[in-house]
Design an enzyme around this catalytic site. Structure first.
Site, PDB file in Angstrom:
ATOM      1  N   GLU A 116      -8.251 -67.286 -23.419  1.00 45.62           N
ATOM      2  CA  GLU A 116      -6.892 -67.737 -23.755  1.00 45.62           C
ATOM      3  C   GLU A 116      -5.850 -66.856 -23.051  1.00 45.62           C
ATOM      4  OE1 GLU A 116      -6.077 -70.488 -24.932  1.00 45.62           O
ATOM      5  OE2 GLU A 116      -7.935 -71.165 -25.822  1.00 45.62           O
TER       6      GLU A 116
ATOM      7  N   HIS B 160      -7.578 -73.129 -17.706  1.00 41.58           N
ATOM      8  CA  HIS B 160      -8.911 -73.240 -18.323  1.00 41.58           C
ATOM      9  C   HIS B 160      -9.895 -73.937 -17.368  1.00 41.58           C
ATOM     10  CE1 HIS B 160      -8.119 -71.573 -22.200  1.00 41.58           C
ATOM     11  NE2 HIS B 160      -7.302 -72.522 -22.619  1.00 41.58           N
TER      12      HIS B 160
ATOM     13  N   HIS C 296      -1.311 -73.800 -18.421  1.00 38.49           N
ATOM     14  CA  HIS C 296      -2.325 -73.165 -19.272  1.00 38.49           C
ATOM     15  C   HIS C 296      -3.638 -73.954 -19.210  1.00 38.49           C
ATOM     16  CE1 HIS C 296      -3.620 -70.960 -23.015  1.00 38.49           C
ATOM     17  NE2 HIS C 296      -4.319 -72.066 -23.177  1.00 38.49           N
ATOM     18  N   GLU C 297      -3.536 -75.272 -19.300  1.00 40.57           N
ATOM     19  CA  GLU C 297      -4.743 -76.106 -19.280  1.00 40.57           C
ATOM     20  C   GLU C 297      -5.413 -76.077 -17.900  1.00 40.57           C
ATOM     21  OE1 GLU C 297      -5.896 -77.094 -22.010  1.00 40.57           O
ATOM     22  OE2 GLU C 297      -4.106 -76.636 -23.156  1.00 40.57           O
TER      23      GLU C 297
HETATM   24 ZN    ZN Z   1      -6.048 -72.444 -24.232  1.00 40.60          ZN
END
Ligand code: ZN
Length: 331
Positions: free
Chosen positions: A186, A127, A123-124
């Protein structure tokens, strides 16, 4: 003069108007990757100063090894990723532009498998790879404030006139780190993280299980990870991620869980708020015992089986296999 398409907060909008607004609508690729890396470098110092790095190189090396496994299936774009463990009890992880990825010790204590860790790191990485920080700051601060702020960043003492813009850029960056990005970013990072983790061999269904557990915990305790508890769209995020996980599993996605491998790395991990910390212990099962029996043996109280179950993401009636590991929260 108005800036079309600019959804800035009032004060940033005012500044953008005052400074003129070139190409705000199309300003998407905003700043160079070199500037992003520079911004990351500066903010990294601030993060480490504010929270402190968790002093366990071995644990950090393990987190890095999982991160690197994920990066093998991510298109390399010249970003040099670094994974650091932060000395904070908050259940959180975050990323800075330029490849800086952080996992709090509080998050590591909460996770129960290598697959779950892979989900968080994926997830990171999403980003960073998606350049979400630069894109969101362009949306909210405007291209000029961002650019001038970054000039201030490069020009140390000489460019005092850009200190204000630099302050806004840093303020915005830290707000995103603490509260999460906009809904679309997100969702994008959730999607990216699940796909990457699955492609790297990890079980996507296990990662979803963690999302759900985290949401339940946050509802009970009011803490937040990437807007999980505060965001009204959390339910939608979980449904979307669940659908994708089913799809990936059906396509023959990863199967690695790595619960015992993961927990073995947590022996002695500091747990709880600073000043009242304790160290996690790891229990290795003889095989065949149930959680009330373990609770009786460790705490002299079989009613604490529920606590072991919750903390380890197990059902209360679970029977342990030989060598299976349990995280134990000390008294
Ligand atoms: Zn996030």
């Amino acid at each position: 003069m108005r800036c079309h398409g600019e959804k800035a907060v009032a004060f940033a909008g005012f500044l953008a108007i005052a400074l003129g607004c070139p190409e705000l609508t199309s300003a998407f690729t905003v700043i160079s990757e070199a500037k992003e890396a520079e911004l990351g470098r500066q903010a990294d110092q601030e993060i480490l100063k504010r929270f402190g790095r968790y002093p366990d190189p071995e644990l950090e090396a393990y987190v890095t090894s999982v991160g690197e496994r994920l990066l093998q299936v991510v298109e390399p774009r010249g970003i040099k990723y670094q994974f650091k463990v932060v000395d904070s009890p908050e259940v959180n992880a975050f990323a800075l532009p330029g490849g800086y990825i952080y996992v709090n010790r509080g998050m590591l204590a909460e996770l129960n498998s290598e697959a779950e860790l892979a989900g968080v790191l994926g997830h990171e990485i999403g980003h960073v790879a998606g350049r979400h920080a630069a894109r969101q700051m362009t949306r909210s601060l405007g291209y000029q404030v961002l650019t001038l702020g970054l000039i201030g960043l490069g020009a140390a003492a000489g460019a005092k006139e850009h200190v204000g813009q630099l302050g806004m850029v840093m303020g915005q960056l830290f707000q995103m780190i603490l509260l999460g990005y906009s809904r679309d970013f997100e969702l994008e990072a959730d999607d990216f993280g699940l796909r990457v983790a699955s492609k790297a061999g990890y079980d996507p269904q296990v990662i979803i299980g963690f999302h759900k557990r985290l949401r339940l915990k946050e509802r009970l305790e009011g803490s937040g990870y990437h807007g999980f508890s505060t965001h009204p769209d959390t339910a939608e995020r979980i449904v979307k991620a669940e659908t994708l996980a089913h799809l990936l599993a059906a396509e023959g996605g990863g199967a690695i869980v790595g619960a015992d491998t993961y927990k073995a790395h947590l022996e002695g991990l500091l747990y709880g708020e600073k000043g009242q910390q304790k160290r996690l212990r790891v229990y290795t099962a003889k095989g065949g015992e149930n959680l009330p029996q373990v609770a009786l043996e460790l705490f002299n109280n079989e009613n604490r089986a529920w606590e072991l179950a919750r903390f380890n993401g197990l059902k209360e009636n679970a029977v342990l296999k030989t060598g299976e590991k349990l995280k134990i929260m000390p008294d």
